[in-house]
Design a protein around this motif. Structure first.
Motif, PDB file in Angstrom:
ATOM      1  N   LEU C  40       0.839  -1.259   0.096  1.00  0.00           N
ATOM      2  CA  LEU C  40       0.019   0.106   0.125  1.00  0.00           C
ATOM      3  C   LEU C  40       1.028   1.270   0.020  1.00  0.00           C
ATOM      4  O   LEU C  40       0.440   2.321  -0.881  1.00  0.00           O
ATOM      5  N   THR C  41       1.802   1.275   0.816  1.00  0.00           N
ATOM      6  CA  THR C  41       2.662   2.582   0.758  1.00  0.00           C
ATOM      7  C   THR C  41       3.615   2.777  -0.452  1.00  0.00           C
ATOM      8  O   THR C  41       3.838   3.844  -0.777  1.00  0.00           O
ATOM      9  N   ALA C  42       3.872   1.638  -0.895  1.00  0.00           N
ATOM     10  CA  ALA C  42       4.704   1.505  -2.225  1.00  0.00           C
ATOM     11  C   ALA C  42       3.897   2.151  -3.559  1.00  0.00           C
ATOM     12  O   ALA C  42       4.290   3.239  -4.162  1.00  0.00           O
ATOM     13  N   GLY C  43       2.605   1.670  -3.387  1.00  0.00           N
ATOM     14  CA  GLY C  43       1.580   2.282  -4.389  1.00  0.00           C
ATOM     15  C   GLY C  43       1.384   3.664  -4.056  1.00  0.00           C
ATOM     16  O   GLY C  43       1.551   4.613  -4.839  1.00  0.00           O
ATOM     17  N   TYR C  44       0.940   4.223  -2.840  1.00  0.00           N
ATOM     18  CA  TYR C  44       0.831   5.456  -2.598  1.00  0.00           C
ATOM     19  C   TYR C  44       2.125   6.391  -2.853  1.00  0.00           C
ATOM     20  O   TYR C  44       1.899   7.723  -3.331  1.00  0.00           O
ATOM     21  N   LEU C  45       3.158   5.941  -2.596  1.00  0.00           N
ATOM     22  CA  LEU C  45       4.477   6.555  -2.988  1.00  0.00           C
ATOM     23  C   LEU C  45       4.655   6.994  -4.313  1.00  0.00           C
ATOM     24  O   LEU C  45       5.030   7.966  -4.894  1.00  0.00           O
ATOM     25  N   VAL C  46       4.208   6.057  -5.170  1.00  0.00           N
ATOM     26  CA  VAL C  46       4.494   6.218  -6.673  1.00  0.00           C
ATOM     27  C   VAL C  46       3.257   7.337  -6.902  1.00  0.00           C
ATOM     28  O   VAL C  46       3.749   8.519  -7.768  1.00  0.00           O
ATOM     29  N   VAL C  47       2.269   7.335  -6.489  1.00  0.00           N
ATOM     30  CA  VAL C  47       1.345   8.405  -6.680  1.00  0.00           C
ATOM     31  C   VAL C  47       1.691   9.697  -6.496  1.00  0.00           C
ATOM     32  O   VAL C  47       1.646  10.729  -7.194  1.00  0.00           O
ATOM     33  N   LEU C  49       4.879  10.482  -5.875  1.00  0.00           N
ATOM     34  CA  LEU C  49       6.263  11.035  -6.679  1.00  0.00           C
ATOM     35  C   LEU C  49       5.564  11.519  -8.029  1.00  0.00           C
ATOM     36  O   LEU C  49       6.055  12.614  -8.402  1.00  0.00           O
ATOM     37  N   VAL C  50       4.781  10.948  -8.579  1.00  0.00           N
ATOM     38  CA  VAL C  50       4.115  11.305  -9.989  1.00  0.00           C
ATOM     39  C   VAL C  50       3.432  12.758  -9.933  1.00  0.00           C
ATOM     40  O   VAL C  50       3.608  13.591 -10.571  1.00  0.00           O
ATOM     41  N   ASN C  51       2.512  12.729  -8.792  1.00  0.00           N
ATOM     42  CA  ASN C  51       1.567  13.746  -8.548  1.00  0.00           C
ATOM     43  C   ASN C  51       2.260  15.253  -8.031  1.00  0.00           C
ATOM     44  O   ASN C  51       1.770  16.483  -8.481  1.00  0.00           O
ATOM     45  N   ARG C  52       2.962  14.859  -7.030  1.00  0.00           N
ATOM     46  CA  ARG C  52       3.709  15.944  -6.307  1.00  0.00           C
ATOM     47  C   ARG C  52       5.009  16.595  -6.915  1.00  0.00           C
ATOM     48  O   ARG C  52       5.507  17.606  -6.722  1.00  0.00           O
ATOM     49  N   VAL C  53       5.649  15.566  -7.690  1.00  0.00           N
ATOM     50  CA  VAL C  53       7.044  16.146  -7.865  1.00  0.00           C
ATOM     51  C   VAL C  53       7.274  15.953  -9.474  1.00  0.00           C
ATOM     52  O   VAL C  53       7.649  17.115 -10.325  1.00  0.00           O
ATOM     53  N   LEU C  54       7.074  14.918 -10.228  1.00  0.00           N
ATOM     54  CA  LEU C  54       7.235  14.842 -11.581  1.00  0.00           C
ATOM     55  C   LEU C  54       6.377  15.603 -12.522  1.00  0.00           C
ATOM     56  O   LEU C  54       6.711  16.441 -13.158  1.00  0.00           O
TER      57      LEU C  54
END
Lengths: 205, 248, 232
Positions: C40-47, C49-54
């Motif tokens: 769950l945290t891995a999926g959350y982190l991808v979201v 990283l994409v939404n807030r940084v990239l």
């Protein structure tokens, strides 16, 4: 030649950032830009790392290694969280609840296990480390701090006893300052080693 | 003189010392104090290799640490020293971190070493970089599970860690393996002090690369740090005296 | 209590029991609970990283930017691309460019953080204990402030001496391989004590926090069992 090129990139970026600390006016905007690019790279590195995590568990499942069922659970949770996150967005109440209501109990329970681990290990401290000035000071300080934190050591306000107690309470700060100053020296030299390429980012010698 | 100027003098002095000691003077007669850490780690890794067991190297949670700067770099420099030819040929080593970029650096180091001296087609196993979990606790949970599921003989914990590192140590002890730690945060050092015999404390965490691979560059760095430390001690004593008499 | 609160409460209870089962023995339940958290945290982190940084740093500015600004944006995109492509073993060389960039940035951050963030403020704090205005501020506490200052310099010098890496410079003075130069060796003994005191106090803090977590989890289990049994 390649080594020199990579070393030059490292040195150039490092020097611009350091110059940004010193001459904030002319180098400020460049510093912000370099930080932002660095953050982007760390984020991409994060995605690569999470790809590694997924690949590791996919391999476990394909090769039916020990614990492959747990790997399947992990991948299912990963995909669910990923899709839900993109569809619902991280601000969505359900999505936030889902993450927090798993994260908080699991992480707090792991912290609880730490309590048991530390208790068990600390009871064997002298057996494993022996009677050294370090272990004796450690044990005495830990016991005193615990008793103080529990409110078992108290003195009347404005008395000599209070001053003495406060003096003992401040003692850990002394060693902490020494440790922090020492670690700052370590960090400084380590940073310079990478900046001046006596250590290389790719591990070349 | 402002404090900011003092800081720049320290940085400049450190850079000059490091450059001079690395490239010009090369102090061969400078001997580091004996460290049981390096010796015992080497013995443990040899035993692990001979017994056909795995090694686990953990690089911590962050490349950039706010409170303990340079710990991520220190972990990477130490890891370089832990990748010797025997380990590469054996391949039964896992290197892990919770931050992806640390694993990316580690992969780069591993690939560089394999390409430099190995025919990869001949190898059965290769050193694996892994992320067990993306947060400190989830990483630790994943590490604990892997330590139980595979036969590990040596666990090396490096870099920026919290006190949770102490939980995974119990798992390696349960497997009759040995743990070694050169972690940075004071909380992790305090927690690991009670259950890791071979632990580098405080500033020693930055000495790990020099202990594991006593190259001339690492020796020069250790001497630079020693000279700076003596300088800081003198500066503090003189500064305190001047402050007490009201000059500073 | 709302139905969603009950469901989350039950999930929290089950996860707690699964993790704490580790105290009895390492089991499949412990692994399942931790792997659920990791997934769950891995999926959350991808979201994140994409939404807030990239997306905000690389993609969204492209639309509103001028051509020259777009050229600047191409640099991080190029670096990120090289890092990604470099994960293919044959193209590993390419990722060395962004990694060299990050090494330079990390080194400078470490140097700046170490000196400006730690060395100078900590050094200042040590010297401040010797400030006469501070020492004589309260006439009744002068002796205590002097004691504080003395212990501070002794402790800090001792702790720093403890970390001295080298043996004495003259080979004739090297009696044991563990020894430091003579004067630092004396101070290091004092430093060892201070180091132990510091680590002991930090340990007490860590242990207290962990103990509170244990008490909290026991309370959760007790509360849930109480509700369950009360409802029967």
């Amino acid at each position: 030649m390649k080594k020199i090129l990579f070393g030059a990139i490292t040195l150039m970026v490092g020097l611009v950032v350091l110059a940004g600390f010193f001459f904030q006016d002319p180098f400020g905007p460049a510093l912000t830009l370099i930080y932002q690019w660095g953050l982007v790279l760390v984020a991409v590195g994060g995605l690569i790392g999470l790809g590694t995590l997924a690949a590791f568990h996919i391999r476990n499942i394909i090769q039916q290694k020990k614990g492959w069922i747990s790997s399947a659970v992990l991948l299912a949770a990963f995909l669910f969280s990923l899709i839900a996150g993109f569809v619902l967005t991280p601000q969505n109440a359900f999505y936030r609840d889902l993450i927090l209501n798993v994260q908080v109990p699991v992480e707090t329970s792991l912290l609880a296990i730490l309590a048991a681990t530390l208790l068990y290990a600390s009871l064997q401290l002298i057996r494993t480390r022996g009677w050294t000035p370090l272990s004796i000071a450690f044990m005495a300080s830990a016991v005193f701090s615990m008793l103080f934190n529990l409110g078992l050591i108290q003195t009347a306000s404005g008395t000599l006893g209070e001053q003495v107690l406060m003096f003992f309470r401040r003692l850990p700060l002394v060693g902490a300052r020494g440790v922090l100053i020492g670690m700052a020296l370590g960090g400084l030299v380590m940073g310079l080693r990478f900046l001046l390429s006596t250590d290389h980012p790719g591990g070349e010698r | 003189m402002t404090w900011s100027q003092v800081a720049w003098v320290v940085i400049g002095l450190a850079a000059v010392l490091l450059l001079v000691l690395t490239w010009l003077v090369k102090p061969r007669r400078y001997a580091l104090r004996h460290s049981a850490f390096a010796q015992r780690l080497s013995q443990s890794r040899t035993a692990t290799l001979e017994q056909g067991r795995r090694q686990e190297v953990v690089l911590g949670h962050a490349l950039w640490s706010r409170v303990y700067p340079g710990l991520g770099l220190s972990a990477l420099a130490s890891y370089t020293a832990l990748l010797n030819a025997e380990t590469l040929a054996d391949g039964r080593q896992t290197v892990s971190a919770s931050e992806g970029i640390l694993v990316t650096f580690a992969r780069q180091i591993i690939q560089g070493r394999y390409q430099a001296g190995f025919s990869e087609e001949l190898l059965q196993d290769k050193v694996q970089p892994v992320v067990y979990g993306p947060t400190p606790f989830s990483f630790n949970g994943g590490l604990m599970a892997d330590l139980k599921m595979q036969d590990y003989g040596t666990l090396v914990i490096l870099g920026d860690f919290g006190p949770e590192a102490a939980i995974s140590v119990k798992n390696i002890h349960d497997q009759r393996g040995e743990a070694f730690a050169a972690t940075g945060s004071m909380a992790s050092q305090a927690a690991l002090f009670v259950n890791v015999d071979d632990l580098l404390l405080g500033e020693e965490a930055y000495l790990a690369p020099a202990l594991l691979d006593p190259s001339p560059q690492a020796q020069a760095a250790a001497l630079t740090e020693d000279l700076l430390r003596v300088g800081v001690i003198l500066a503090l004593v003189i500064g305190a005296t001047l402050k007490a008499v009201g000059v500073l | 209590m709302t139905s969603s609160a009950v469901i989350w409460g039950v999930i929290g209870f089950l996860l707690t029991v699964m993790i704490l089962s580790y105290l009895i023995r390492d089991s499949l339940f412990f692994r399942l609970a931790t792997y659920l958290l990791i997934g769950l945290t891995a999926g959350y982190l991808v979201v994140l990283l994409v939404n807030r940084v990239l997306l905000p740093q690389l993609i969204w500015p492209m639309g509103a930017a001028s051509w020259s600004q777009r050229l600047w944006l191409l640099i991080p995109i190029l670096l990120a691309g090289l890092l990604l492509v470099g994960q293919i073993p044959r193209l590993a060389l390419l990722s060395k460019i962004p990694l060299a960039y990050l090494a330079g940035l990390s080194a400078a951050v470490a140097i700046g953080g170490a000196v400006f963030g730690t060395l100078v403020p900590q050094g200042q704090a040590v010297l401040d204990t010797f400030d006469p205005y501070r020492i004589y501020a309260d006439p009744q506490l002068v002796w205590m402030r002097i004691l504080d200052a003395g212990v501070m310099i002794l402790g800090v010098v001792g702790t720093l001496s403890y970390f001295h890496f080298g043996q004495p410079l003259q080979e004739t003075k090297r009696k044991r391989a563990e020894d430091r130069p003579q004067i630092l060796q004396v101070f290091s003994k004092i430093g060892e004590g201070f180091l132990g005191i510091t680590l002991g106090a930090v340990f007490a803090g860590v242990f207290s926090t962990a103990l509170l977590a244990l008490i909290d989890r026991i309370a959760v289990i007790g509360g849930m069992l109480g509700q369950f049994l009360g409802g029967l």
